[in-house]
Design an enzyme around this catalytic site. Structure first.
Site, PDB file in Angstrom:
ATOM      1  CE1 TYR A 175      39.337  49.883  86.777  1.00  0.00           C
ATOM      2  CE2 TYR A 175      37.498  51.031  86.236  1.00  0.00           C
ATOM      3  CZ  TYR A 175      38.678  51.177  86.332  1.00  0.00           C
ATOM      4  OH  TYR A 175      39.408  52.074  86.064  1.00  0.00           O
ATOM      5  NE  ARG A 325      38.507  65.155  80.120  1.00  0.00           N
ATOM      6  CZ  ARG A 325      39.178  64.664  78.912  1.00  0.00           C
ATOM      7  NH1 ARG A 325      40.518  64.870  78.893  1.00  0.00           N
ATOM      8  NH2 ARG A 325      38.651  64.020  77.960  1.00  0.00           N
ATOM      9  CB  CYS A 348      37.689  71.138  79.181  1.00  0.00           C
ATOM     10  SG  CYS A 348      38.850  69.838  79.042  1.00  0.00           S
ATOM     11  CD  GLN A 426      57.193  79.803  76.325  1.00  0.00           C
ATOM     12  OE1 GLN A 426      57.535  78.858  76.161  1.00  0.00           O
ATOM     13  NE2 GLN A 426      57.803  80.437  77.766  1.00  0.00           N
TER      14      GLN A 426
END
Length: 662
Positions: A175, A325, A348, A426
């Site tokens: 940035y 997360r 996570c 699955q």
């Protein structure tokens, strides 16, 4: 105090701010802002993590100048009317003894979208083009540079006077501040270019301005990539010189270390690294930086479990751990770890599907395992039922397990029937793919939640009409999944043709020769199978999508593609499977009628659209609903979300609801 994680749950000071522990939610764009301002959804989202035990919340980026709008929804700290939002979110977080800091941001050339659908317009130190978003920026004048520097101070003043504990200057991921420092991006010859001292000037001026605006009794932090991990990016030794300069300036209270660079796909994958990367893999970068500073250092990079965070601190790699997360997946991870209830943590799995994946689609972030994240005002707190109603869930994949767990947690009597011997559906196949083993954690987590909630789980049990008489359910939720669809292409002679499910369930010994994977969707299965098989034989990956992995979150696909390229996998895009004979596969272009022949193929693996499994049993008037793949075959995210919504609807419409707190 935790007996398992004593370092993680010891207090630490960031300048004038004392934190109760070392767990940090770093700045991440949630897409939950209201027209660029802080509203109820964003407040509820961060308050949930503060209440769950986080030590520090770092608010998503706030623009410091009109040219800082890298998306149409970014928070802007340039508007005096924004102060009320910062005040409200500070009050909500402080209520739970958690610190809060806001990021000060200018993207420079890293601009994602323009006005009204037009191409992005950006500014930067020089007009060097940006590869990932295909932006050619306008070179900044010194007058505008002065305005931006002043903007850091003005924004810091607004934010801190609103009650936020401090600000964090974002110089990470390529940035604007770091663009001035990188000679590959900055070709100026004035006081902001040329020599290392001149190229450092903007960052140091921005920090000084932020410090003046924030005041001495507030925190000022620095966010920086310890290595940009991309071609022409700054490497760790160059970043250390930047750290030394900020140390000499003496105005920063902490350093937040991450990795990567936004300007290339190669570097951007480290902004939110997927499960291909080892936990805490950036710890070596923060460890180097700790040698050059006495300030507290925090580090990001797939720290998903408290034992990983504790080890990083004990090993001297960092002082605090960024577990963003991990807290999207389980907002209560800090509280659970503090009381040593590690078995309750919903870990996570690094799939990136609903967190950064949602952001890149322009919708509010969430989690495929915990869709309540980002939807706190819709689903939380969970209602309770006074008189327990009976719910029967048929199917023990992600959809069924989520529905069962949520309903049982609310007080319903829930029985779950699963035909197979193990729960997971699955997910148990997906975890067999390369770099996908953590995906099985979704089944493990949901199973544990259902068990803790008291669900009567019966595996190896085929649903029949007799269960209706035995269990007398008030409601039935069908989550029976999907199955392989009959071939809709021509097969001549006796070629070996398998579906992806057949291969992953019980793969036979493949004959010598090439393998073609016909992938209709462009998802994980196609790429994963190609990686698995290309280790031993020549593979062609043919997809009906525009390109391989088109259905996978960008950073995850970026991490997978190098393996396929290095393994010399052949790619055929925009092509559907039309026929197979003994040694040739026939593809038809999805763009025209052209037929593409691929010769030398001994095995064809078809990853095609599945077929919903619809139960055919008379329920004698008992209300029912279908969720997940048996409603419409999609992904785990939709399955778990529909499990939540179906259970929530059942709770709200069955029995007598007890108001929260009653």
């Amino acid at each position: 105090m935790s007996s398992l994680f004593p370092k993680l749950f010891s207090p630490i000071d960031l300048g004038p701010l004392r934190l109760r522990n070392r767990i940090v939610s770093s700045g991440h764009d949630t897409m939950l802002a209201d027209d660029g301002t802080i509203g109820a959804d964003l407040i509820a989202y961060h308050e949930r993590r503060a209440a769950g035990g986080a030590g520090l919340i770092v608010l998503q980026v706030s623009g410091v100048h009109p040219t800082a709008r890298y998306t149409s929804h970014v928070l802007m700290a340039t508007d005096p009317d924004a102060a009320d939002g910062y005040s409200a979110i500070a009050d909500a977080v402080h209520k739970h003894s958690c610190g809060i800091v806001a990021q000060l941001f200018h993207p420079g050339r890293e601009v994602m979208d323009g006005e009204q659908g037009m191409a992005p317009q950006a500014v930067a130190p020089s007009d060097r083009p940006q590869e990932r978003f295909h932006v050619v920026p306008q070179e900044l004048s010194t007058d505008v540079i002065d305005e931006i520097v002043e903007g850091y101070g003005q924004s810091a003043e607004l934010i801190c006077q609103a009650g936020v504990d401090g600000v964090e200057v974002v110089a990470s991921h390529g940035y604007l501040p770091i663009q001035f420092i990188n000679p590959a991006v900055n070709s100026r010859t004035d006081k902001y270019g040329g020599s290392p001292e001149n190229r450092l000037r903007f960052l140091l001026d921005a920090i000084a301005s932020a410090r003046r605006g924030a005041g001495e009794n507030k925190v000022v932090g620095l966010r920086i990539s310890g290595d940009e991990l991309t071609s022409n990016g700054l490497v760790d030794s160059e970043i250390l010189e930047v750290i030394k300069a900020t140390e000499n300036q003496g105005m920063v209270d902490y350093i937040s270390v991450t990795g990567g660079d936004s300007s290339t796909l190669q570097g951007a994958q480290h902004i939110v690294p997927s499960m291909q990367y080892e936990p805490a893999y950036l710890g070596q970068l923060s460890e180097q930086i700790k040698k050059f500073t006495d300030r507290p250092v925090m580090v990001a990079g797939r720290i998903n479990q408290p034992h990983e965070a504790e080890k990083a601190i004990v090993d001297g790699q960092t002082d605090l751990c960024i577990m963003t997360r991990a807290m999207i997946c389980d907002p209560e991870i800090a509280g659970k770890a503090e009381r040593d209830a590690v078995e309750e943590i919903r870990a996570c799995i690094g799939c990136n599907q609903a967190c950064i994946g949602h952001f890149q689609q322009g919708v509010g972030i969430s989690c495929i395992q915990y869709p309540e994240s980002g939807r706190e005002l819709t689903f939380l707190p969970r209602p309770k039922v006074r008189e327990a109603s009976r719910l029967l869930v048929v199917g023990g994949g992600p959809a069924g397990m989520k529905a069962a767990a949520v309903a049982a947690e609310a007080g319903a009597q829930v029985t779950l029937l699963e035909r197979e011997k193990a729960l997971g559906g699955q997910v148990l196949l997906a975890e067999k793919l390369p770099h996908r083993s953590e995906f099985g954690g979704a089944a493990t987590n949901l199973t544990a939640e259902a068990q803790r909630a008291g669900v009567d789980i019966r595996t190896g049990t085929e649903f029949s009409a007799s269960h209706l008489g035995e269990l007398r359910p008030d409601h039935v939720i069908f989550a029976t999944g999907s199955t392989d669809r009959d071939p809709d292409f021509e097969i001549v002679d006796s070629p070996l043709v398998l579906t992806s499910r057949q291969f992953l369930t019980d793969a036979p010994e493949l004959p010598p020769g090439g393998v073609l994977i016909a992938d209709w969707k462009g998802d994980w299965a196609g790429m994963g199978l190609a990686i698995m098989l290309a280790r031993k034989r020549q593979v062609t990956l043919a997809t009906a999508a525009n390109f391989a992995g088109a259905g996978i979150q960008q950073y995850t696909r970026t991490a997978l593609m190098p393996e396929l390229i290095r393994a010399k996998v052949d790619f055929v895009n925009d092509a559907r499977l039309a026929g197979v004979d003994e040694d040739t596969v026939y593809l038809q272009s999805t763009l025209c009628d052209e037929v593409i022949e691929v010769e030398g193929i001994a095995t064809t693996i078809v990853n095609h659209a599945p077929h919903a499994v619809v139960p055919d049993i008379d329920l004698n008037g008992i209300p029912s609903v279908r969720i997940g793949d048996c409603k419409a075959p999609r992904t785990v995210e939709e399955a778990v979300y529909e499990g939540l919504t179906a259970a929530n609807e059942f709770i709200l419409t069955t029995g007598h609801r007890i108001p929260v707190g009653a």
